[in-house]
Structures are given as C-alpha cells and as structure tokens.
Design a protein around this motif. Structure first.
Motif, mmCIF file in Angstrom:
data_model
loop_
_atom_site.group_PDB
_atom_site.id
_atom_site.type_symbol
_atom_site.label_atom_id
_atom_site.label_comp_id
_atom_site.label_asym_id
_atom_site.label_seq_id
_atom_site.Cartn_x
_atom_site.Cartn_y
_atom_site.Cartn_z
ATOM 1 N N ILE A 207 -23.183 -12.662 -28.814
ATOM 2 C CA ILE A 207 -21.848 -12.733 -28.205
ATOM 3 C C ILE A 207 -21.232 -11.335 -28.110
ATOM 4 O O ILE A 207 -20.637 -10.969 -27.091
ATOM 5 N N ASP A 208 -21.386 -10.522 -29.171
ATOM 6 C CA ASP A 208 -20.823 -9.160 -29.178
ATOM 7 C C ASP A 208 -21.274 -8.351 -27.970
ATOM 8 O O ASP A 208 -20.466 -7.718 -27.295
ATOM 9 N N VAL A 209 -22.565 -8.345 -27.733
ATOM 10 C CA VAL A 209 -23.073 -7.498 -26.647
ATOM 11 C C VAL A 209 -22.644 -8.034 -25.288
ATOM 12 O O VAL A 209 -22.213 -7.271 -24.416
ATOM 13 N N LEU A 210 -22.713 -9.336 -25.091
ATOM 14 C CA LEU A 210 -22.357 -9.911 -23.786
ATOM 15 C C LEU A 210 -20.867 -9.754 -23.502
ATOM 16 O O LEU A 210 -20.460 -9.520 -22.366
ATOM 17 N N ALA A 211 -20.043 -9.859 -24.546
ATOM 18 C CA ALA A 211 -18.592 -9.730 -24.371
ATOM 19 C C ALA A 211 -18.179 -8.290 -24.084
ATOM 20 O O ALA A 211 -17.120 -8.046 -23.502
ATOM 21 N N ASN A 212 -19.014 -7.326 -24.478
ATOM 22 C CA ASN A 212 -18.680 -5.914 -24.251
ATOM 23 C C ASN A 212 -19.345 -5.338 -23.007
ATOM 24 O O ASN A 212 -19.240 -4.140 -22.752
ATOM 25 N N MET A 213 -20.045 -6.170 -22.259
ATOM 26 C CA MET A 213 -20.638 -5.734 -20.986
ATOM 27 C C MET A 213 -19.749 -6.208 -19.839
ATOM 28 O O MET A 213 -19.040 -7.201 -19.965
ATOM 29 N N SER A 214 -19.799 -5.495 -18.730
ATOM 30 C CA SER A 214 -18.996 -5.910 -17.568
ATOM 31 C C SER A 214 -19.888 -6.348 -16.402
ATOM 32 O O SER A 214 -19.410 -6.913 -15.427
ATOM 33 N N GLN A 215 -21.198 -6.073 -16.505
ATOM 34 C CA GLN A 215 -22.109 -6.384 -15.404
ATOM 35 C C GLN A 215 -22.305 -7.894 -15.249
ATOM 36 O O GLN A 215 -22.132 -8.656 -16.200
ATOM 37 N N GLU A 216 -22.689 -8.311 -14.056
ATOM 38 C CA GLU A 216 -22.845 -9.745 -13.773
ATOM 39 C C GLU A 216 -24.127 -10.321 -14.353
ATOM 40 O O GLU A 216 -24.161 -11.467 -14.778
ATOM 41 N N MET A 217 -25.200 -9.504 -14.336
ATOM 42 C CA MET A 217 -26.504 -10.014 -14.760
ATOM 43 C C MET A 217 -26.995 -9.280 -16.009
ATOM 44 O O MET A 217 -26.667 -8.115 -16.237
ATOM 45 N N VAL A 218 -27.803 -9.975 -16.797
ATOM 46 C CA VAL A 218 -28.386 -9.367 -17.986
ATOM 47 C C VAL A 218 -29.879 -9.692 -18.005
ATOM 48 O O VAL A 218 -30.298 -10.765 -17.567
ATOM 49 N N LYS A 219 -30.657 -8.733 -18.502
ATOM 50 C CA LYS A 219 -32.110 -8.922 -18.565
ATOM 51 C C LYS A 219 -32.526 -9.062 -20.026
ATOM 52 O O LYS A 219 -32.110 -8.280 -20.878
ATOM 53 N N LEU A 220 -33.348 -10.077 -20.310
ATOM 54 C CA LEU A 220 -33.881 -10.292 -21.656
ATOM 55 C C LEU A 220 -35.392 -10.100 -21.626
ATOM 56 O O LEU A 220 -36.063 -10.655 -20.756
ATOM 57 N N GLU A 221 -35.898 -9.303 -22.555
ATOM 58 C CA GLU A 221 -37.350 -9.113 -22.676
ATOM 59 C C GLU A 221 -37.778 -9.568 -24.063
ATOM 60 O O GLU A 221 -37.231 -9.126 -25.070
ATOM 61 N N LEU A 222 -38.768 -10.494 -24.110
ATOM 62 C CA LEU A 222 -39.206 -11.098 -25.377
ATOM 63 C C LEU A 222 -40.722 -11.029 -25.512
ATOM 64 O O LEU A 222 -41.440 -10.966 -24.511
ATOM 65 N N GLN A 223 -41.181 -11.083 -26.756
ATOM 66 C CA GLN A 223 -42.612 -11.110 -27.026
ATOM 67 C C GLN A 223 -42.999 -12.470 -27.613
ATOM 68 O O GLN A 223 -43.783 -13.209 -27.063
ATOM 69 N N ASP A 224 -42.403 -12.796 -28.762
ATOM 70 C CA ASP A 224 -42.654 -14.082 -29.429
ATOM 71 C C ASP A 224 -41.490 -14.359 -30.372
ATOM 72 O O ASP A 224 -40.489 -13.639 -30.357
#
Length: 369
Positions: free
Chosen positions: A328-345
């Motif tokens: 929540i912290d990171v998303l609430a402090n961003m202003s951009q419309e889209m976010v990219k998530l990169e995962l391994q496992d």
C-alpha cells in the motif's frame, strides 16, 4: 528599535519556514528560540537543533540598523497565527524583551542573548555544488521516503542514501524488508562521486520545505555535513555515519514472470483486504494465475476478505505472501497509472516499477503466511 513591521502573513511565512526543526522541550532552553539578526533593512531568521540548522532572509520593514536576539519560536508563531492575516504587526526590542503589536493586541516576550545561540560549525571541505529543480528532488524524496527505517539499531537505515555520480542523482531508502530507489538526471556532470546518508529528520524537513516548482535547489556534501540552498533558504545538516547496504545486490534481475496492471485498482483491492488483517500481523496472500490475480486476508476472529482482479498475465502460477502495508505504501506514493510487477516464485523478492520508466524501483520481500 522596531525590528520589523509587515503584514502578519509575511512574518508568519518566514518564521514557519525555519521553525519545523524546533522542539518545544530541549535540554538547552535556547534551542526552543529563533535567532533574529537585523542587518540594515534585512532580517535573518535562524533555528537549530544542534544537528540541523535552517536559515532564511526577509525584508520586513522596521528600522534600518544592526541588532540580534533570540525569542521563543513556537510562542511567536502561535501569537501570529491568532492574529488576522492582513493585519500589520510590529516587533520592537527594549530592555531584553521583544514587544509584538498588532491592532490593539500587545505581547511582551522574554528573550535570550544571541551570543548564546549555538550555531552549527560549517564544514570546510564541501564538495562541488550540483543542482536539480526543487520539484524533481521533492518527487524523488516522495518516491522513497516511506521505505526508511524508524529507530532501527542499524542507524544507517534511519535515513536516505543520496548519490550524485556523473549526471545521475540517486536516492535509496530501505528498512531491511523493502527497498525504494528513485533516480533523476542532473543538469551538469558531477566531477567526482558524492555519497551521503541524510538523517530521517532532515528528510522529513526537506519534504516539508521543498516546493512544487522548477526553481533549483543547490546541494553540497562534505564528510560530515550536507548543505542545501533554495528559495532564499540555507539548510545545513549533520549526516548519518556508517556504510549503507549494497542496494544493487538487493534489486532482482531477470525475474521470468511479469505483469502490468492499473495502480489504482490494485491499491483499492489491497486497502479493502487490509481491513481484515490483524493489527500485529499485516499479511495478505497474493495468488497469481494466467488471467487473474487474487488477494486474500484473514484474522484471528476467522474473518476473511477475498479480492479478484482480471490481469493480462500468462506466466507461472505463484502463491506468495506480503506485508500489505509495504504494498500500500508504494502504490499510494506513486502517481503513475500503471505499475509493473516482476516475480520469480513464492520465496523470491518482488520488483515493482513503472512501465517505460527506468528511474524508479521498489523491492519487497515476501513473508510467510
């Protein structure tokens, strides 16, 4: 001597710009005061907490001449706030006291000698000056400040790492569970790498003072101090000593699963799921499968929340737990419309970034649920 005579709003603005670091209770009573120095028709306001010193200049009328004294900063601000904004106020000195007058109101304030005010000894070995627009630095600080540690025994984590190298300014904050990195371009190349850790209090004060405008902020770093100049302000601070962790080793590379989704819908789903997490245990389970992202939370009362988002994803099925506050912290402090998530496992940390932008990275460790 009439030290100043101006509209309440002007005097209050100058005082408030320097008063953020003043603590009402201090072992040194004089540190609750603001140092006033009249020089010709200009007046200088200085505050200090022995770690940070903030100074600003203003022309606020009054008699032309030389004088200096110190007076309780918060008390003066409280009185000014209680007066109408358009009222002309005057501050005059007589017999070791200051008299503040506005309309039919009159306040007599006790002073302490200016010579007793402990000014910060400025370093003599400051490096080269470099600058960015205030708006740029404000945005960078906003992107990373929430990842700073609070009262960690690893004191070097209780602040933000500033690195100026070449034509790039990098800010990094981490509390050991997550890491935020923001980068911006400098107007001119820095001749040699500058690297310092700014303390948490300094970061929060800079955040308060920086304006959303293109006027530059000039920065200079020394071994034990940093100096900032902007909007008529001069800001000197001690640094955090110690070695900041190698943040490059923390940032994952080549994660094989990636998805891009709307920041606002993801944030809203996480905020709803967070309602049914317990105070001590802020865990949510994120389940990712082709075409769908599910978020689930539960608590000791056996209540549970489930959220589902349609996503454009064709990678591996991943079941992973997170501290929901970190997301929540990171998303609430961003202003951009889209976010990219990169995962391994389910056991590897996740990299969050902004599609098409290389200047921001956020790494969050998974938690067992």
């Amino acid at each position: 001597m009439i030290v100043l005579k101006a509209a309440q709003a002007q005097v209050l603005e100058a005082l408030q710009s320097v008063a953020g670091i003043v603590e009402r209770r201090h072992t040194l009573p004089i540190l609750a005061n603001v140092l006033l120095r009249k020089n010709g028709d200009s007046i200088e306001f200085t505050t200090s907490d022995l770690e940070i010193q903030v100074r600003t200049h203003a022309t606020l009328g009054g008699d032309v001449g030389q004088m200096s004294t110190t007076v309780g900063a918060r008390k003066l601000i409280d009185i000014l706030r209680a007066l109408p904004p358009d009222q002309v106020v005057s501050l005059s000195s007589a017999q070791n006291k200051l008299v503040l007058q506005g309309g039919k109101s009159r306040f007599t304030l006790q002073t302490l000698p200016a010579d007793d005010f402990p000014l910060v000894n400025e370093s003599v070995d400051f490096g080269p000056t470099f600058s960015v627009p205030q708006k740029t630095l404000r945005d960078l600080v906003n992107q990373v400040h929430f990842a700073m540690a609070v009262h960690d025994i690893r004191y070097y984590l209780n602040g933000i790492l500033f690195i100026a190298e070449g034509k790039t300014l990098t800010l990094v904050a981490t509390d050991g569970h997550r890491l935020a990195l923001g980068q911006a371009q400098l107007a001119a190349e820095v001749p040699s790498k500058q690297e310092v850790i700014l303390p948490r209090k300094t970061v929060l004060e800079l955040q308060r003072l920086l304006k959303d405008e293109e006027t530059p902020i000039e920065m200079r770093f020394a071994n034990n101090q940093a100096k900032f100049g902007f909007s008529g302000m001069e800001f000197v601070t001690k640094l955090v000593e110690g070695k900041f962790p190698d943040y490059n080793r923390v940032i994952p590379r080549n994660h094989k699963n990636a998805l891009v989704l709307g920041r606002a819908p993801l944030l809203a789903a996480l905020q709803r799921a967070a309602i049914l997490t317990s105070e001590k245990f802020k865990g949510v389970r994120v389940n990712l499968e082709p075409g769908v992202l599910r978020i689930a939370s539960s608590n000791a009362e056996q209540e549970e929340a489930k959220e589902e988002l349609e996503v454009d994803y064709n990678g591996d099925a991943i079941d992973i737990g997170f501290n929901v506050t970190y997301l929540i912290d990171v998303l609430a402090n961003m202003s951009q419309e889209m976010v990219k998530l990169e995962l391994q496992d389910s056991s590897a940390s996740v990299l969050m970034s902004v599609p098409g932008e290389t200047g921001f990275k956020y790494v969050v460790m998974p938690m067992r649920i």
